[in-house]
Design an enzyme around this catalytic site. Structure first.
Site, PDB file in Angstrom:
ATOM      1  N   HIS A  20     -16.606  -7.508 -69.486  1.00 46.45           N
ATOM      2  CA  HIS A  20     -16.514  -6.191 -68.863  1.00 46.45           C
ATOM      3  C   HIS A  20     -15.331  -5.418 -69.419  1.00 46.45           C
ATOM      4  CE1 HIS A  20     -15.731  -3.287 -65.546  1.00 46.45           C
ATOM      5  NE2 HIS A  20     -17.036  -3.267 -65.513  1.00 46.45           N
ATOM      6  N   GLY A  31     -16.559   4.079 -64.892  1.00 43.71           N
ATOM      7  CA  GLY A  31     -17.588   3.832 -65.891  1.00 43.71           C
ATOM      8  C   GLY A  31     -17.182   2.594 -66.666  1.00 43.71           C
ATOM      9  N   CYS A  32     -18.067   2.035 -67.486  1.00 48.64           N
ATOM     10  CA  CYS A  32     -17.737   0.738 -68.061  1.00 48.64           C
ATOM     11  C   CYS A  32     -18.600   0.380 -69.244  1.00 48.64           C
ATOM     12  CB  CYS A  32     -17.925  -0.372 -67.039  1.00 48.64           C
ATOM     13  SG  CYS A  32     -17.012  -0.124 -65.538  1.00 48.64           S
ATOM     14  N   ALA A  33     -18.183  -0.738 -69.911  1.00 48.76           N
ATOM     15  CA  ALA A  33     -19.019  -1.434 -70.879  1.00 48.76           C
ATOM     16  C   ALA A  33     -19.261  -2.833 -70.340  1.00 48.76           C
ATOM     17  CB  ALA A  33     -18.294  -1.530 -72.212  1.00 48.76           C
ATOM     18  N   ASN A  91     -21.835  -1.538 -64.634  1.00 47.09           N
ATOM     19  CA  ASN A  91     -21.495  -0.221 -65.155  1.00 47.09           C
ATOM     20  C   ASN A  91     -22.284   0.785 -64.342  1.00 47.09           C
ATOM     21  OD1 ASN A  91     -21.035   2.139 -66.545  1.00 47.09           O
ATOM     22  ND2 ASN A  91     -22.504   1.660 -68.163  1.00 47.09           N
TER      23      ASN A  91
END
Lengths: 504, 399
Positions: free
Chosen positions: B187, B17-19, B214
């Site tokens: 990221h 998962g990510c920003a 994401n």
């Protein structure tokens, strides 16, 4: 004992529960094999177990559930080599000097790779998708495509039109079954079902009966080595044409529909004289090599004005990947690979049980080969031969198929009980027979409803499985082998199937 | 940097998962990395310290015609091997260590270099490839075949700064405040595994493309096996990598607009297509038929950077958050609205990116030039090659 002595023991024993039986004689009327006979004095039904093929028609239709069919209770020799079946085969051939004939898919216990492939589902890191809430797309198109689409982006139109495409609302079609091998009513049922479901049936190599022409938009016309029923009208009436090179159940050999099955209707449809044997040669005698196939494909395309996709069907054999790659380059729009567990109306038993390879391995190898050569996206790939349920369809698509064809499963939906006696022409279910009294038992509309029910149920299951994987279009399942894991397979099998082992 | 026993990207597939965030000035004016750093830093909790990075466009105006390679080395041997390789295929105008600053949270960084290069004219001509394809092949070679060397970026007038750590720490380490770019993306990574490899951080890049993502796409293997047919080796086994290759295939090689490439990857549903008027439905059907395997499925939100500008795309079911806002020539994108407002409190038109609808921001000069171009796509392979022998990269001749 002379040459004609019958040493072959019966295969089944039909058992009647005399306490339950009311003597209604439904079983007598059910059985075209003459297993049940009414004897007047005293008034009772006698059983000839030797004639039983285990089609289970009498069992299903006995209102009192008074009948059961059991294996013949004779104990074997105890030998693993000389099993009762091995000895019975020898006894039959010693008696008749003939090639053993059988029908449907091989019952031999070869590995079924479908059962060694497990599907994935989403947990935590991405959500599964609920097919009741979100669109869950099962539509696929079959046909050849350019690698690059030429479009005008401003006008939103295609600059170079695509080759002809078949639209399938479900990734499931019906396999080729000819008029002759099955009854016209059975063909009508498949035609009705295909039309209702938005998919395709295949008239097989026996030509197209005029009663099926209203459904021709959903029909594949087959061109096989006997060329029965093939003319320009036939080709142009159907939605697509399939050149049959081989069939999974009997790779490398032709077919033989005996003269007694060539009644006036079959004769007219096949365009051969009534009562004459319909012999399909083993090869197409105008195809002795791959370049000849190209000529036939383009003859058909010329005859149909390049408006119909041309499929080529081969049996899954040892070199299937290379053959399929050659087919893709000959101009075939759709490649159909038929596995060796697939069904047939009649095949020599030894061929059915010993020739060819499982469709799972052939499919995986073909898909990978076409990708290695960078041409997979330009041709469609259909797998058939022993697709038993919706999970098999999902597995086949994940291995790389665009769609599957089902034959046996559709017949089972109509009543077939896999007795493997199709070649006798005495199908009590009205499917694999041309006897009017028997074919009348199969009403096309009712049989079609059962087939439609089956495919709708499978589609719902496919949607559930896709949703679980977080996939909402069958396009994203195709060739998506990460959605599969193997169990009980060795390294080589995993390698050919292109899947990881469970836990990896 | 020593190699750990845990498998890296490329050896195992790791969902994460990510920003993500992006900031662009349509006018082409350049801004330092301060804003993008604050924007991504606000979303600290969306990453877990196992990867962060930035892509910046317009940072090397003095070398704008040359390929700027950012390469990370884990050993001196790796650098020697990669430099010997590059020397053979490229003419290097300048090479240097990328300036970095020690940071307490950044442990064990690799040796990071940059090179400004033109393809060796004779070898380029002999390769029969155009310079983009030529460069792509050499990037694949270094990443796949030279142990311990990883090309972090390989475009022109752009570069990627990434590594293992929280993005704000990575930004400080690379001193991104010192660079001025007309577009920035960032990221912050939340992998479900701990590979701790700098090459595995994002943005992922190829040529001028950079992608921050994401999500976790469920179509990964279908997409991977599609692009691998055309020579894209998915070495890292990440979603971002395969999405980058899809853009390169569709937009660069097939000559489609970036918007059309994104439209193909998040195609309208059959239900929508069936409701269209027949000509439009036929067009959409042809796209979905030919590019069926380019459909990207499952949750994703991406920001794609290129020489044209930024493109944002969400999966068609809108299973991941992505916000956009504007202020004058500035466009802001981020996983969370707060990450936009922290750098531009009076941003206008704050809204979420719609599922399946590409959001395209082009630099004004690019948009003006595009308006005059033909509307029909022309595949790269159909362009004639002009074999010039010179130090600077050749240009494609208008045919």
């Amino acid at each position: 004992m002379d040459a004609t002595t019958n040493c072959v023991l019966p295969r089944y024993r039909v058992v009647r529960d005399e306490a339950a039986c009311t003597g209604c004689a439904q079983c007598v009327r059910s059985c075209a094999n003459g297993v049940h006979r009414l004897r007047k004095d005293p008034d009772r039904i006698v059983i000839n177990s030797r004639a039983c093929v285990n089609c289970q028609r009498c069992v299903v239709f006995c209102p009192e559930l008074a009948l059961t069919i059991r294996p013949w209770p004779q104990v074997g020799t105890g030998s693993s080599t000389w099993t009762a079946e091995a000895m019975a085969d020898i006894a039959k051939q010693a008696q008749t000097g003939a090639v053993l004939l059988s029908s449907m898919g091989t019952p031999a216990p070869y590995p079924i790779y479908w059962d060694h492939l497990l599907l994935n589902a989403s947990q935590v890191t991405n959500p599964s998708i609920d097919p009741l809430r979100e669109p869950m797309e099962t539509r696929v198109f079959l046909g050849s495509r350019p690698e690059i689409l030429k479009i005008n982006e401003r006008e939103r139109r295609v600059v170079e039109p695509l080759p002809p495409q078949l639209k399938l609302d479900v990734p499931i079609m019906f396999s080729a079954m000819s008029f002759g091998s099955i009854s016209l009513n059975a063909q009508k049922a498949l035609a009705l079902a295909a039309t209702e479901l938005g998919t395709f049936f295949n008239v097989g190599e026996g030509g197209m009966h005029c009663d099926l022409e209203p459904f021709a938009d959903h029909a594949f016309a087959q061109v096989a080595s006997g060329r029965f029923g093939v003319d320009a009208h036939y080709l142009n009436t159907a939605a697509a044409i399939e050149i049959k090179i081989g069939q999974g159940a009997k790779p490398g050999i032709g077919g033989h529909l005996p003269g007694e099955k060539i009644n006036s209707e079959v004769s007219r449809t096949r365009m051969i004289p009534e009562g004459s044997d319909a012999i399909s040669p083993a090869p197409h005698h105008d195809i002795y090599s791959i370049e000849d196939l190209r000529q036939l494909i383009f003859s058909i395309k010329e005859a149909t004005g390049y408006r119909k996709p041309v499929a080529v069907k081969i049996a899954a054999v040892h070199n299937a990947a290379a053959i399929a790659s050659g087919m893709a380059r000959t101009g075939a729009d759709i490649i159909v690979v038929d596995g060796f567990r697939g069904g047939t109306g009649a095949a020599p038993k030894r061929i059915r049980d010993a020739v060819g390879i499982p469709v799972e391995l052939a499919l995986a190898a073909i898909d990978q080969r076409l990708r290695d050569e960078g041409i997979r996206s330009m041709v469609s790939l259909v797998a058939s031969g022993s697709i038993r349920n919706s999970a098999d369809v999902v597995r086949a698509i994940a291995l790389g198929a665009d769609a599957c064809s089902i034959g046996s499963a559709a017949l089972i939906a109509m009543g077939c009980h896999q007795c493997r006696d199709c070649s006798s022409g005495r199908c009590n279910w009205g499917i694999a027979t041309q006897r009017a009294a028997l074919t009348a038992r199969l009403r096309p509309e009712e049989a079609a409803e059962r087939v439609v029910n089956l495919v709708r149920a499978w589609t719902a299951e496919i949607q559930e499985m896709m949703g679980g994987m977080g996939i909402n279009a069958v396009d994203s399942l195709r060739g998506n082998r990460l959605m599969l894991r193997g169990v009980g397979l060795n390294e080589k099998e995993l390698d050919i199937l292109g899947v990881k082992y469970a836990g990896e | 940097m020593t190699r750990r026993n845990i498998p890296r990207e490329g050896e195992v597939r790791i969902p994460s998962g990510c920003a993500i965030a992006g900031i662009m000035d349509r006018s082409g004016a350049r801004h330092d990395g301060g804003d993008i750093l604050r924007s991504i830093a606000l979303m600290h909790d969306r990453s877990n310290g196992l990867g962060g990075g930035f892509a910046a466009y317009g940072i090397y105006p003095d070398y704008a015609d040359l390929y700027a390679f950012h390469i990370m080395y884990e050993s001196r041997e790796a650098r020697a091997a990669a430099e010997a390789y590059l020397e053979h295929f490229y003419l290097c105008e300048k090479q240097e260590r990328i300036p970095t600053e020690e940071h307490p949270a950044i442990k064990n960084p690799p040796d990071i270099w940059r090179y400004f290069m033109a393809p060796h004219p004779m070898r380029l001509a002999a390769s029969g490839l155009d310079e983009a394809e030529y460069t792509m092949q050499h990037v694949f070679h270094i990443n796949g075949k030279i142990e311990g060397a990883f090309v972090a970026s390989s475009g022109k007038d752009m570069g990627v700064f990434k590594g293992v750590g929280y993005p704000e720490d990575i930004g400080a380490f690379y001193r991104i405040g010192d660079y001025r770019a007309w577009a920035w993306t960032a990221h912050g990574r939340f992998p479900t595994n701990t590979p701790g490899w700098w090459g595995g951080a994002h943005p992922f890049t190829l040529l001028n493309w950079s992608v921050v993502h994401n999500g976790e796409i469920s179509s990964y293997d279908a997409n991977r096996r599609y692009v691998e047919q055309f020579g894209y080796d998915c070495e890292l086994q990440t979603d971002t990598e395969v999405i980058t290759y899809l853009f390169d295939l569709l937009a660069r090689r097939h000559g489609l607009s970036q918007q059309m490439a994104a439209h193909i990857m998040a195609a309208p549903s059959w239900r929508e297509i069936d409701a269209m008027e027949p000509d439009r439905a036929a067009f959409e059907t042809a796209l979905r038929t030919v590019y069926a395997s380019a459909l990207v499925n499952g949750p994703f939100s991406i920001i794609v950077g290129s020489e044209e500008g930024l493109l944002a795309l969400n999966d068609r079911l809108k299973l991941r958050a992505l916000m956009v806002a504007e202020k004058g020539p500035m466009v802001y994108l981020a996983s969370e609205q707060a990450a936009i407002q922290v750098v531009c409190p009076d941003a206008e038109n704050v809204r979420s990116i719609e599922g399946g609808v590409p959001f395209v921001v082009q630099r004004d000069d690019v948009a003006a030039a595009k308006a005059g171009e033909a509307a029909e796509n022309r595949a790269v392979r159909d362009w004639p090659l002009e074999h010039e022998v010179g130090v600077l990269p050749r240009k494609r001749r208008e045919a």
